[in-house]
Scaffold this motif. Structure first.
Motif, PDB file in Angstrom:
ATOM      1  N   SER A 122       4.710   0.039   7.012  1.00  0.00           N
ATOM      2  CA  SER A 122       4.370  -1.787   6.524  1.00  0.00           C
ATOM      3  C   SER A 122       3.275  -2.571   6.972  1.00  0.00           C
ATOM      4  CB  SER A 122       6.053  -2.357   7.204  1.00  0.00           C
ATOM      5  OG  SER A 122       6.347  -2.917   6.538  1.00  0.00           O
ATOM      6  N   ASN A 123       3.204  -3.151   8.262  1.00  0.00           N
ATOM      7  CA  ASN A 123       1.914  -3.627   8.484  1.00  0.00           C
ATOM      8  C   ASN A 123       0.786  -3.370   6.749  1.00  0.00           C
ATOM      9  OD1 ASN A 123       3.503  -5.064  10.132  1.00  0.00           O
ATOM     10  ND2 ASN A 123       2.607  -4.184  11.807  1.00  0.00           N
ATOM     11  N   LEU A 124      -0.027  -2.244   7.453  1.00  0.00           N
ATOM     12  CA  LEU A 124      -0.060  -1.834   6.770  1.00  0.00           C
ATOM     13  C   LEU A 124      -0.288  -2.058   4.989  1.00  0.00           C
ATOM     14  CD1 LEU A 124      -3.104   0.034   6.087  1.00  0.00           C
ATOM     15  CD2 LEU A 124      -1.854   2.434   5.872  1.00  0.00           C
ATOM     16  N   LEU A 125       1.206  -1.735   4.533  1.00  0.00           N
ATOM     17  CA  LEU A 125       1.317  -2.129   2.998  1.00  0.00           C
ATOM     18  C   LEU A 125       0.663  -3.494   3.418  1.00  0.00           C
ATOM     19  CD1 LEU A 125       4.021   0.575   2.683  1.00  0.00           C
ATOM     20  CD2 LEU A 125       2.128   0.677   1.969  1.00  0.00           C
ATOM     21  N   VAL A 126       1.501  -4.127   3.918  1.00  0.00           N
ATOM     22  CA  VAL A 126       1.646  -5.927   3.315  1.00  0.00           C
ATOM     23  C   VAL A 126       0.443  -6.435   3.405  1.00  0.00           C
ATOM     24  CG1 VAL A 126       1.758  -7.509   4.536  1.00  0.00           C
ATOM     25  CG2 VAL A 126       3.953  -6.085   4.772  1.00  0.00           C
ATOM     26  N   GLY A 127      -0.837  -5.992   4.888  1.00  0.00           N
ATOM     27  CA  GLY A 127      -1.688  -6.225   4.686  1.00  0.00           C
ATOM     28  C   GLY A 127      -2.815  -5.645   3.062  1.00  0.00           C
ATOM     29  N   LEU A 179      -0.454   4.210  -1.114  1.00  0.00           N
ATOM     30  CA  LEU A 179      -0.180   3.735   0.008  1.00  0.00           C
ATOM     31  C   LEU A 179       1.694   4.033  -0.566  1.00  0.00           C
ATOM     32  CD1 LEU A 179      -2.584   1.624   1.759  1.00  0.00           C
ATOM     33  CD2 LEU A 179      -1.388   4.756   1.904  1.00  0.00           C
ATOM     34  N   ILE A 180       1.565   3.491  -1.708  1.00  0.00           N
ATOM     35  CA  ILE A 180       3.384   2.936  -2.135  1.00  0.00           C
ATOM     36  C   ILE A 180       4.177   4.749  -2.180  1.00  0.00           C
ATOM     37  CG2 ILE A 180       5.136   2.439  -3.663  1.00  0.00           C
ATOM     38  CD1 ILE A 180       3.528  -0.571  -3.644  1.00  0.00           C
ATOM     39  N   LYS A 181       3.311   5.224  -3.312  1.00  0.00           N
ATOM     40  CA  LYS A 181       3.469   6.705  -3.857  1.00  0.00           C
ATOM     41  C   LYS A 181       3.543   7.457  -2.566  1.00  0.00           C
ATOM     42  CE  LYS A 181       1.968   6.203  -8.165  1.00  0.00           C
ATOM     43  NZ  LYS A 181       0.435   6.943  -9.070  1.00  0.00           N
ATOM     44  N   THR A 182       3.324   7.227  -1.661  1.00  0.00           N
ATOM     45  CA  THR A 182       2.876   8.253  -0.111  1.00  0.00           C
ATOM     46  C   THR A 182       4.139   7.918   0.938  1.00  0.00           C
ATOM     47  OG1 THR A 182       0.484   8.640  -0.588  1.00  0.00           O
ATOM     48  CG2 THR A 182       1.648   9.086   2.005  1.00  0.00           C
ATOM     49  N   TYR A 183       4.554   6.512   1.003  1.00  0.00           N
ATOM     50  CA  TYR A 183       5.321   6.138   2.152  1.00  0.00           C
ATOM     51  C   TYR A 183       6.489   5.488   1.192  1.00  0.00           C
ATOM     52  CZ  TYR A 183       1.647   6.965   5.218  1.00  0.00           C
ATOM     53  OH  TYR A 183       0.128   7.830   5.653  1.00  0.00           O
ATOM     54  N   GLY A 184       6.444   5.310   0.274  1.00  0.00           N
ATOM     55  CA  GLY A 184       8.026   4.340   0.328  1.00  0.00           C
ATOM     56  C   GLY A 184       8.024   3.018   0.227  1.00  0.00           C
TER      57      GLY A 184
END
Length: 69
Positions: free
Chosen positions: A30-35, A63-68
């Motif tokens: 989640s931190n990776l996505l937010v960053g 990243l969104i496609k990979t991790y939702g």
């Protein structure tokens, strides 16, 4: 020069997409996505070169496609 900057940025995508994240917690992902999202918004705001903005958009999309969502 723009092409060189773009190549440097694409190297970052290669590093992010090849990291073994199987042991990462949900919070770390989640931190990776937010960053990445914050970086994307920043580059849009400062009107960065098109290639940089597209890179962050593509990385965030991956990243969104990979991790939702």
């Amino acid at each position: 020069m723009l092409n060189t900057n773009y190549n440097r940025v694409m190297d970052l995508m290669d590093r992010v997409t090849t990291i073994d994240r199987s042991h990462w917690s949900g919070q770390e992902i989640s931190n990776l996505l937010v960053g990445v999202h914050e970086d994307y918004e920043h580059y849009i705001k400062i009107k960065a070169p098109k290639e940089v903005v597209l890179y962050y958009r593509d990385l965030l999309s991956y990243l969104i496609k990979t991790y939702g969502h």
